[in-house]
Structures are given as C-alpha cells and as structure tokens.
Design a protein around this motif. Sequence first.
Motif, mmCIF file in Angstrom:
data_model
loop_
_atom_site.group_PDB
_atom_site.id
_atom_site.type_symbol
_atom_site.label_atom_id
_atom_site.label_comp_id
_atom_site.label_asym_id
_atom_site.label_seq_id
_atom_site.Cartn_x
_atom_site.Cartn_y
_atom_site.Cartn_z
ATOM 1 N N VAL A 84 -2.213 11.612 -7.550
ATOM 2 C CA VAL A 84 -3.191 11.235 -7.163
ATOM 3 C C VAL A 84 -3.118 9.960 -6.012
ATOM 4 O O VAL A 84 -2.277 9.332 -6.092
ATOM 5 C CB VAL A 84 -4.204 10.402 -8.100
ATOM 6 C CG1 VAL A 84 -5.561 9.730 -7.326
ATOM 7 C CG2 VAL A 84 -4.684 11.716 -9.044
ATOM 8 N N ARG A 85 -3.630 10.043 -4.854
ATOM 9 C CA ARG A 85 -3.583 9.352 -3.763
ATOM 10 C C ARG A 85 -4.515 8.011 -3.875
ATOM 11 O O ARG A 85 -5.724 8.450 -3.805
ATOM 12 C CB ARG A 85 -3.855 9.637 -2.306
ATOM 13 C CG ARG A 85 -2.435 10.869 -2.062
ATOM 14 C CD ARG A 85 -2.605 11.150 -0.658
ATOM 15 N NE ARG A 85 -1.411 11.920 -0.257
ATOM 16 C CZ ARG A 85 -1.186 13.324 -0.384
ATOM 17 N NH1 ARG A 85 -2.092 14.179 -1.273
ATOM 18 N NH2 ARG A 85 -0.101 13.881 -0.119
ATOM 19 N N ILE A 86 -4.100 6.759 -3.759
ATOM 20 C CA ILE A 86 -5.140 5.739 -3.752
ATOM 21 C C ILE A 86 -5.803 5.598 -2.662
ATOM 22 O O ILE A 86 -6.924 5.281 -2.545
ATOM 23 C CB ILE A 86 -4.398 4.572 -4.369
ATOM 24 C CG1 ILE A 86 -3.599 4.629 -5.657
ATOM 25 C CG2 ILE A 86 -5.149 3.375 -4.221
ATOM 26 C CD1 ILE A 86 -2.755 3.641 -6.076
ATOM 27 N N PHE A 87 -5.245 5.478 -1.551
ATOM 28 C CA PHE A 87 -5.553 5.424 -0.069
ATOM 29 C C PHE A 87 -5.723 7.030 0.618
ATOM 30 O O PHE A 87 -4.897 7.834 0.162
ATOM 31 C CB PHE A 87 -4.633 4.458 0.784
ATOM 32 C CG PHE A 87 -4.569 3.170 -0.259
ATOM 33 C CD1 PHE A 87 -5.276 1.993 -0.299
ATOM 34 C CD2 PHE A 87 -3.186 2.793 -0.650
ATOM 35 C CE1 PHE A 87 -5.038 1.073 -0.726
ATOM 36 C CE2 PHE A 87 -2.755 2.013 -1.360
ATOM 37 C CZ PHE A 87 -3.908 1.045 -1.412
ATOM 38 N N SER A 133 0.761 -1.189 0.017
ATOM 39 C CA SER A 133 -0.033 0.096 -0.127
ATOM 40 C C SER A 133 0.848 1.234 0.042
ATOM 41 O O SER A 133 0.608 2.269 -0.439
ATOM 42 C CB SER A 133 -0.899 -0.054 1.331
ATOM 43 O OG SER A 133 -0.188 -0.004 2.496
ATOM 44 N N VAL A 134 2.014 1.414 0.771
ATOM 45 C CA VAL A 134 2.930 2.452 0.823
ATOM 46 C C VAL A 134 3.523 2.477 -0.668
ATOM 47 O O VAL A 134 3.496 3.791 -1.130
ATOM 48 C CB VAL A 134 3.923 2.279 1.825
ATOM 49 C CG1 VAL A 134 5.125 3.223 1.584
ATOM 50 C CG2 VAL A 134 3.323 2.209 3.244
ATOM 51 N N MET A 135 3.927 1.377 -1.384
ATOM 52 C CA MET A 135 4.622 1.549 -2.526
ATOM 53 C C MET A 135 3.734 2.049 -3.465
ATOM 54 O O MET A 135 3.899 3.062 -4.407
ATOM 55 C CB MET A 135 5.010 0.120 -3.095
ATOM 56 C CG MET A 135 6.370 -0.238 -2.086
ATOM 57 S SD MET A 135 7.156 -1.761 -2.942
ATOM 58 C CE MET A 135 6.099 -2.936 -2.191
ATOM 59 N N LEU A 136 2.233 1.567 -3.440
ATOM 60 C CA LEU A 136 1.362 2.143 -4.648
ATOM 61 C C LEU A 136 1.197 3.356 -4.215
ATOM 62 O O LEU A 136 0.843 4.114 -5.358
ATOM 63 C CB LEU A 136 0.096 1.088 -4.386
ATOM 64 C CG LEU A 136 0.098 -0.157 -4.956
ATOM 65 C CD1 LEU A 136 -1.252 -0.997 -4.395
ATOM 66 C CD2 LEU A 136 0.342 -0.294 -6.658
ATOM 67 N N GLN A 137 0.842 3.801 -3.120
ATOM 68 C CA GLN A 137 0.607 5.233 -2.687
ATOM 69 C C GLN A 137 1.696 6.308 -3.396
ATOM 70 O O GLN A 137 1.423 7.183 -3.936
ATOM 71 C CB GLN A 137 0.398 5.647 -1.325
ATOM 72 C CG GLN A 137 -0.078 7.003 -0.699
ATOM 73 C CD GLN A 137 -1.725 6.931 -0.730
ATOM 74 O OE1 GLN A 137 -2.260 6.444 -1.495
ATOM 75 N NE2 GLN A 137 -2.130 7.791 0.170
ATOM 76 N N PHE A 173 1.314 9.051 -6.407
ATOM 77 C CA PHE A 173 1.176 10.068 -6.252
ATOM 78 C C PHE A 173 2.321 11.050 -7.014
ATOM 79 O O PHE A 173 2.196 12.154 -7.792
ATOM 80 C CB PHE A 173 1.510 10.752 -4.722
ATOM 81 C CG PHE A 173 1.475 11.852 -4.368
ATOM 82 C CD1 PHE A 173 0.055 12.640 -4.325
ATOM 83 C CD2 PHE A 173 2.588 12.794 -4.456
ATOM 84 C CE1 PHE A 173 -0.053 13.977 -4.046
ATOM 85 C CE2 PHE A 173 2.553 14.148 -3.996
ATOM 86 C CZ PHE A 173 1.227 14.643 -3.769
ATOM 87 N N LYS A 174 3.440 10.087 -7.265
ATOM 88 C CA LYS A 174 4.496 10.681 -7.962
ATOM 89 C C LYS A 174 4.245 10.696 -9.472
ATOM 90 O O LYS A 174 4.749 11.906 -10.350
ATOM 91 C CB LYS A 174 5.772 9.835 -7.675
ATOM 92 C CG LYS A 174 6.483 10.331 -6.515
ATOM 93 C CD LYS A 174 7.616 9.429 -6.616
ATOM 94 C CE LYS A 174 8.660 9.750 -5.030
ATOM 95 N NZ LYS A 174 10.083 9.170 -5.330
#
Length: 379
Positions: A335-338, A322-326, A330-331
């Motif tokens: 846009v933030r997924i969570f 979840s951290v890697m996806l976020q 965003f980069k």
Amino acid sequence: MIHWLAEFRNSVGDTLLSSLLNLLHYHTFRAGGACLTAFLLSLLFGERVIRKLISLKVGQPIRSKEEVQKLFDLHGKKAGTPTMGGVMILATFTLSVLLWTDWGNPIVWMVLGTTLALGLLGFWDDYEKVARKNSKGVSAKTKLVWQFAVAITVSWIFAYGLPGGVTYDNQVVTYRSLYIPFFKEPLILDMGFFAVIFFSLMIVGFSNAVNLTDGLDGLATGCSISTGLAYAGFCYLASNVNFAKFLLIPYFHLADELTIVAMALVGACFGFLWFNCQPARMFMGDTGSLALGGAIPTLAIGCKQELILLIVGGVFVMEAGSVMLQVASFKLRKVRIFRMAPIHHHFELGGWQESQVVVRFWMLSLILALVGLATLKLR
C-alpha cells in the motif's frame, strides 16, 4: 584571505583606510562580504554558465512516460533544460570562502572539502545521466561508497583531529561529544568512536535528503538558504564566548569562521536561485544537491548543533522520510501512503501548482529555521 589586509591597519595611520581595514577583523562584516560576493559572482557569470551548458547539450533527462506517466505529464516540458548548474554554486561558494575566511582555520577546509568532494560525485552522476540520455546515472552502490568514504574521513578528523570547546561552567566538550539541547545544566554525552558513525550517517543521510528535495524549480535552493542562515546564526553564537555563556551552549572558538562559510553558501544559493526560480533556466543537478547536502550537516557538526538539524532542516527530513515510509509501506503492506514520493510530488498530484508547492515549502523551511533558533532559549 582578505582578512589578512587588516594587519596593515597600523601602517597606514589613523585614516579612513585604517578604519576600513579594521572592519576586516569582524566576522559579521566578512560574513556579509562573503554572501554578497557569492551572489554578485552568480549574477555576473550566470548567463555565461547557462549558455555554456546549452552549448554542451547537458539537458536534464526527464523520466519517460513508461517510467512514471504522471510525473512526465507534470514535468515533461522541462526536458532539455540545462542541468549541472551546481557547478556555479560550487564555484561562487569556493571563491567566496577562499576570499573572505581565515585559511588557518581547519574547519573551513573541512566544510569546503566535504562540499567539493560530494559535488564531484554529483558532477559524475549528472554527466552519466546526460551521456546516457536517461535518469539513472551512477549506480546507488557506487554513490554510497563515495559518500561514506568522504563522510568517514571528515567525521574522523572532527572526532580525533580537532580541539574541543567548553561549556559555560568550563566543562570540556570534544567533537566526540553529543550536545543535548533543552537542558539548563549541560547534558553532554561522550560518543567515543560512535561519533564517527553518527557524523557519517548525518552527512550521507542529509546529502541524499537534499538530493531528493531537488525535484521542483527552486525548492532545494530556497530551503538551503533558510537552513544556511540559521546555521550562520548558530555558528556565530557558538563562537562568541559571551553569547555562548548567556545561552548555555558550548563555546567553540573554531566555529567563528563558519559564520562566513555559511553566509557564502547562502549567497551562492541566492545567486543560483536567480536563475533557478520557476521557470528554471537551469537545474543544479546532483552536482549542487549532493554538495549542499554535505555542507549543511558539516556546519552543524562544526558548531555542535547536530540534533537541531532535525528541526532547522525539517523540510529535507520530511522529504527523505516520505520516501522511506513509502518504500517500507509498499514492501510490507503493498500500500502506498502518498500519491508519489518524495512528498512534494504528493502535493502536486493533489492539485497544488508547482509554484504553490515551492513557496509553501519555503515558508515551512523558514518557520522551522526560526523555531530552531528559538530553541536556544528553551532551557
């Protein structure tokens, strides 16, 4: 160490003491003893550890309002709760391992060394946070260098310093091999030197994953218990030639003592959870989370069930993912997924109470551990 007492069985004749000493030959008995020892030591010394941490004023620093307003609103009241409680996990785990395992087994020292080395890094990180009164600690670069130094050393010994095992049809399996589950015929890939890279990434990645999960009272501790129990089972089965042959998994005789090590870890976590469940009276800090994150993948490597860790340790994988996806989202897209990462904060901000998040993640971790064990029959 205590198993050496079994050697005196013949000298005491056919007595009750002889029968009791004979029990020390059994790994299952010593595994239970290791778990109970670590748990009881935690209960015995837990209050003293808390009082000592309070007297040293090693309170957990919480991110300020300026850093993360919503997170501060949720957890600001926890500021000052003693951290560095991971020293109790390390102490009870180490004493239990030394007491109940065979010191002649090299993998025991591999797991113990990895755990203590990463625990020392976590202790340094916690100390820096407390001393500076902020949540930054040791720089990310320094932590990664330390983690990779430990991981590469351990991985090299696994790959080139330990004897291998065999499959049910007597095919040799070295620790440089990668065992692919779910196939009836043994599917084993010789990774060669890449085994060192693969194992190192496992240890570093999982260490950081557990560290990311340690954000709510008892969350990382509870998930470590279910993961540790699953790998105690894997280690026992992989070290029993009959079970290994029946389940079509590689047989590794050195994995026998890892059952005891895994259960010592479970006992230490149970004991810590006694004081860490909500509302937590102390936090494990990086001292505990980095150490636990190093012990678990080392156990997985020791019993050659590395890929199953993605299932059994699924909650930790989910948290890190979840951290890697976020960050990536965003980069790349701004846009933030969570709502917030790691994902346990996403559910908190969605309206779940902290206790609901923790217990539901525990349930998920237990289910994934059972699924992981069930895969032994998926052939």
